[in-house]
Scaffold this motif. Structure first.
Motif, short mmCIF file in Angstrom:
data_model
loop_
_atom_site.label_atom_id
_atom_site.label_comp_id
_atom_site.label_asym_id
_atom_site.label_seq_id
_atom_site.Cartn_x
_atom_site.Cartn_y
_atom_site.Cartn_z
N LYS A 1 -36.21 -44.17 -3.38
CA LYS A 1 -37.38 -43.38 -3.77
C LYS A 1 -37.99 -42.65 -2.59
O LYS A 1 -38.47 -41.52 -2.71
CB LYS A 1 -38.41 -44.29 -4.43
CG LYS A 1 -39.64 -43.56 -4.94
CD LYS A 1 -40.64 -44.53 -5.56
CE LYS A 1 -41.93 -43.83 -5.95
NZ LYS A 1 -42.91 -44.78 -6.51
N GLY A 2 -38.00 -43.30 -1.42
CA GLY A 2 -38.58 -42.67 -0.24
C GLY A 2 -37.89 -41.37 0.14
O GLY A 2 -38.53 -40.44 0.63
N TRP B 1 -36.49 -47.98 -6.22
CA TRP B 1 -37.34 -48.07 -5.03
C TRP B 1 -36.55 -47.91 -3.74
O TRP B 1 -37.07 -47.40 -2.75
CB TRP B 1 -38.07 -49.42 -5.02
CG TRP B 1 -37.15 -50.61 -4.89
CD1 TRP B 1 -36.57 -51.32 -5.89
CD2 TRP B 1 -36.69 -51.19 -3.67
NE1 TRP B 1 -35.78 -52.32 -5.40
CE2 TRP B 1 -35.83 -52.27 -4.02
CE3 TRP B 1 -36.93 -50.93 -2.32
CZ2 TRP B 1 -35.21 -53.08 -3.07
CZ3 TRP B 1 -36.30 -51.72 -1.37
CH2 TRP B 1 -35.46 -52.79 -1.74
N GLN C 1 -38.28 -38.65 -3.13
CA GLN C 1 -39.63 -38.15 -3.37
C GLN C 1 -40.33 -37.66 -2.10
O GLN C 1 -41.51 -37.32 -2.14
CB GLN C 1 -40.48 -39.27 -3.99
CG GLN C 1 -40.02 -39.71 -5.36
CD GLN C 1 -40.41 -38.71 -6.43
OE1 GLN C 1 -41.58 -38.41 -6.63
NE2 GLN C 1 -39.42 -38.20 -7.15
N ARG C 2 -39.61 -37.62 -0.99
CA ARG C 2 -40.22 -37.26 0.29
C ARG C 2 -40.78 -35.83 0.24
O ARG C 2 -40.07 -34.87 -0.01
CB ARG C 2 -39.20 -37.38 1.41
CG ARG C 2 -39.80 -37.16 2.81
CD ARG C 2 -38.76 -37.37 3.88
NE ARG C 2 -39.29 -37.18 5.21
CZ ARG C 2 -39.94 -38.11 5.89
NH1 ARG C 2 -40.10 -39.32 5.37
NH2 ARG C 2 -40.40 -37.87 7.10
#
Length: 208
Positions: A151-152, A148, A155-156
């Motif tokens: 992840k930002g 997490w 997966q952006r």
């Protein structure tokens, strides 16, 4: 019939391997393009910094003064390291050298402010252009599922539920963090080792 099924299974397996290999090649090529863009952006920023600060005599004098003062301070502290107590003369000399080091460090940070702002603008523009070009594209495959905390970035801009898919943002950030310090070191643009690390940027030292 069994032979045909075996041959068909082998054919399908080989086709699947070829597709995976081609996909990995595409990912590698896209990742290399991002690495190249990051290197080009760093070189452009270093050229801009050279034009604004590195070539100026004031900057060179500050670097020379910080290096010289830092070495004197280190030598003085080494001499008094084995002593049970310092004399007043030693304390005053150390305090004076520390004050000079902090003052020069502040002036050095202040002189780099314009170049820092300009480099940030250049990198922001480059990131915006690059992110639009690679918008929605999977540029790499992670060997693990992104936790997490990253992840930002990984997966952006991606419309994917696969946490091993990686966007350009993560590759770009990793390149910026890992390549820029090494390129600066290679070009000889790193700050002096004796720079007063305790001195906060753009905060003038306290005058006695």
């Amino acid at each position: 019939r069994r032979v045909r099924l075996t041959r068909g299974g082998r054919r399908e397996g080989k086709e699947s391997e070829d597709r995976n290999r081609n996909r990995r090649m595409v990912y590698s090529y896209e990742s290399l393009k991002i690495v190249g863009i990051s290197i080009a952006g760093t070189l452009l920023c270093e050229l801009l910094s050279w034009f604004l600060i590195y070539r100026k005599s004031n900057y060179k004098q500050l670097v020379s003064s910080i290096t010289r003062t830092g070495k004197k301070l280190e030598a003085l502290k080494s001499e008094s390291a084995g002593l049970s107590s310092k004399t007043k003369t030693q304390k005053k000399k150390e305090e004076r050298l520390e004050q000079v080091l902090k003052q020069d460090s502040f002036e050095l940070q202040k002189s780099k402010m314009t170049a820092t702002v300009c480099s940030s603008v250049v990198l922001l523009i480059l990131y915006t252009i690059t992110s639009k070009y690679f918008s929605g594209q999977i540029v790499a495959k992670l060997p693990f599922e992104a936790p997490w905390i990253i992840k930002g970035a990984t997966q952006r801009g991606l419309d994917s539920d696969d946490l091993t898919d990686c966007s350009m943002t993560y590759v770009y950030l990793i390149c910026g963090a890992g390549l820029r310090p090494n390129i600066q070191k290679l070009l000889g643009n790193t700050p002096p080792r004796q720079l007063a690390s305790a001195q906060q940027p753009f905060q003038p030292p306290k005058e006695e």
